[in-house]
Design a protein around this motif. Structure first.
Motif, PDB file in Angstrom:
ATOM      1  N   GLY A  11      17.252  16.606 -94.106  1.00 34.35           N
ATOM      2  CA  GLY A  11      18.116  17.592 -94.714  1.00 34.35           C
ATOM      3  C   GLY A  11      17.630  19.029 -94.600  1.00 34.35           C
ATOM      4  O   GLY A  11      18.422  19.968 -94.793  1.00 34.35           O
ATOM      5  N   VAL A  12      16.358  19.206 -94.296  1.00 37.48           N
ATOM      6  CA  VAL A  12      15.840  20.566 -94.212  1.00 37.48           C
ATOM      7  C   VAL A  12      16.020  21.116 -92.799  1.00 37.48           C
ATOM      8  O   VAL A  12      16.537  20.436 -91.912  1.00 37.48           O
ATOM      9  CB  VAL A  12      14.364  20.632 -94.632  1.00 37.48           C
ATOM     10  CG1 VAL A  12      14.196  20.064 -96.036  1.00 37.48           C
ATOM     11  CG2 VAL A  12      13.482  19.909 -93.639  1.00 37.48           C
ATOM     12  N   SER A  13      15.564  22.357 -92.623  1.00 41.62           N
ATOM     13  CA  SER A  13      15.701  23.037 -91.336  1.00 41.62           C
ATOM     14  C   SER A  13      14.337  23.374 -90.745  1.00 41.62           C
ATOM     15  O   SER A  13      13.356  23.544 -91.472  1.00 41.62           O
ATOM     16  CB  SER A  13      16.496  24.339 -91.504  1.00 41.62           C
ATOM     17  OG  SER A  13      17.785  24.096 -91.998  1.00 41.62           O
ATOM     18  N   LEU A  14      14.315  23.467 -89.430  1.00 38.41           N
ATOM     19  CA  LEU A  14      13.147  23.942 -88.698  1.00 38.41           C
ATOM     20  C   LEU A  14      13.642  24.831 -87.571  1.00 38.41           C
ATOM     21  O   LEU A  14      14.747  24.628 -87.052  1.00 38.41           O
ATOM     22  CB  LEU A  14      12.351  22.789 -88.085  1.00 38.41           C
ATOM     23  CG  LEU A  14      11.318  22.038 -88.907  1.00 38.41           C
ATOM     24  CD1 LEU A  14      10.712  20.923 -88.066  1.00 38.41           C
ATOM     25  CD2 LEU A  14      10.241  22.971 -89.422  1.00 38.41           C
ATOM     26  N   ARG A  15      12.806  25.801 -87.190  1.00 34.86           N
ATOM     27  CA  ARG A  15      13.104  26.615 -86.017  1.00 34.86           C
ATOM     28  C   ARG A  15      11.951  26.477 -85.037  1.00 34.86           C
ATOM     29  O   ARG A  15      10.785  26.688 -85.404  1.00 34.86           O
ATOM     30  CB  ARG A  15      13.306  28.085 -86.387  1.00 34.86           C
ATOM     31  CG  ARG A  15      13.820  28.908 -85.212  1.00 34.86           C
ATOM     32  CD  ARG A  15      14.094  30.334 -85.576  1.00 34.86           C
ATOM     33  NE  ARG A  15      12.880  31.139 -85.712  1.00 34.86           N
ATOM     34  CZ  ARG A  15      12.837  32.449 -85.563  1.00 34.86           C
ATOM     35  NH1 ARG A  15      13.946  33.120 -85.281  1.00 34.86           N
ATOM     36  NH2 ARG A  15      11.706  33.095 -85.710  1.00 34.86           N
ATOM     37  N   LEU A  16      12.294  26.121 -83.819  1.00 35.98           N
ATOM     38  CA  LEU A  16      11.296  25.955 -82.769  1.00 35.98           C
ATOM     39  C   LEU A  16      11.390  27.125 -81.794  1.00 35.98           C
ATOM     40  O   LEU A  16      12.341  27.216 -81.029  1.00 35.98           O
ATOM     41  CB  LEU A  16      11.518  24.642 -82.010  1.00 35.98           C
ATOM     42  CG  LEU A  16      11.567  23.353 -82.818  1.00 35.98           C
ATOM     43  CD1 LEU A  16      11.724  22.159 -81.880  1.00 35.98           C
ATOM     44  CD2 LEU A  16      10.345  23.190 -83.695  1.00 35.98           C
ATOM     45  N   PRO A  17      10.397  28.003 -81.773  1.00 30.83           N
ATOM     46  CA  PRO A  17      10.358  29.035 -80.736  1.00 30.83           C
ATOM     47  C   PRO A  17       9.718  28.489 -79.467  1.00 30.83           C
ATOM     48  O   PRO A  17       8.865  27.594 -79.524  1.00 30.83           O
ATOM     49  CB  PRO A  17       9.477  30.131 -81.346  1.00 30.83           C
ATOM     50  CG  PRO A  17       9.220  29.712 -82.760  1.00 30.83           C
ATOM     51  CD  PRO A  17       9.391  28.220 -82.789  1.00 30.83           C
ATOM     52  N   CYS A  18      10.118  29.032 -78.351  1.00 29.94           N
ATOM     53  CA  CYS A  18       9.481  28.724 -77.077  1.00 29.94           C
ATOM     54  C   CYS A  18       9.238  30.054 -76.373  1.00 29.94           C
ATOM     55  O   CYS A  18      10.196  30.738 -75.999  1.00 29.94           O
ATOM     56  CB  CYS A  18      10.351  27.819 -76.225  1.00 29.94           C
ATOM     57  SG  CYS A  18       9.755  27.617 -74.519  1.00 29.94           S
ATOM     58  N   ALA A  19       7.978  30.416 -76.242  1.00 29.56           N
ATOM     59  CA  ALA A  19       7.613  31.679 -75.607  1.00 29.56           C
ATOM     60  C   ALA A  19       7.329  31.451 -74.133  1.00 29.56           C
ATOM     61  O   ALA A  19       6.582  30.534 -73.762  1.00 29.56           O
ATOM     62  CB  ALA A  19       6.382  32.264 -76.291  1.00 29.56           C
ATOM     63  N   ALA A  20       7.918  32.302 -73.292  1.00 27.19           N
ATOM     64  CA  ALA A  20       7.771  32.164 -71.845  1.00 27.19           C
ATOM     65  C   ALA A  20       7.002  33.333 -71.259  1.00 27.19           C
ATOM     66  O   ALA A  20       7.123  34.461 -71.737  1.00 27.19           O
ATOM     67  CB  ALA A  20       9.136  32.077 -71.188  1.00 27.19           C
ATOM     68  N   SER A  21       6.231  33.057 -70.220  1.00 24.31           N
ATOM     69  CA  SER A  21       5.506  34.107 -69.514  1.00 24.31           C
ATOM     70  C   SER A  21       5.346  33.684 -68.065  1.00 24.31           C
ATOM     71  O   SER A  21       5.561  32.537 -67.699  1.00 24.31           O
ATOM     72  CB  SER A  21       4.138  34.353 -70.149  1.00 24.31           C
ATOM     73  OG  SER A  21       3.340  33.190 -70.070  1.00 24.31           O
TER      74      SER A  21
END
Length: 123
Positions: A15-25
């Motif tokens: 029921g909760v939320s998560l945010r997944l960042p993906c950093a590119a270089s």
């Protein structure tokens, strides 16, 4: 050569939320379409979401549509997978990937992959 680094995974309750960042270089990020895939234990890696180079087009797997949102910030070379209303069946290792194809949901057309981040959703 592109390097992708995912973060933001963890153990959460349903029921909760998560945010997944993906950093590119390492390459021109803005010219790459980006995607997220996931792999649960004992299962094949599956498509989750994809976003076109300019961010104007997105596509989601039916299992996450309406709950997950994929966005990108080309100024920060980062894509974000916002996951809301998480379910136990969302438990998996989540992988970020980049492709030179204009837009694709096909795993085999992605050239670069991150190391993955574990998301575990408890009931």
């Amino acid at each position: 050569q592109a390097q992708l680094v995912e973060s933001g995974g963890g153990l959460v309750q349903a029921g909760v939320s998560l945010r997944l960042p993906c950093a590119a270089s390492g390459r021109t990020f803005s010219s790459a379409a980006m995607g997220w895939f996931r792999q649960a234990p004992g299962k094949a890696r599956e498509f989750v979401a994809a976003i076109a180079r300019g961010g104007g087009h997105t596509y989601y797997a039916a299992s996450v549509k309406g709950r997950f949102t994929l966005s990108r910030d080309n100024n920060k070379n980062t894509v974000y997978l916002q996951m809301n209303s998480l379910k136990p069946e969302d438990t998996a290792v989540y992988y970020c990937a980049a492709t030179s194809v204009v837009f694709t949901t096909l795993l085999g057309e992605y050239d670069y992959w991150g190391q993955g981040t574990q998301v575990t959703v408890s009931s």
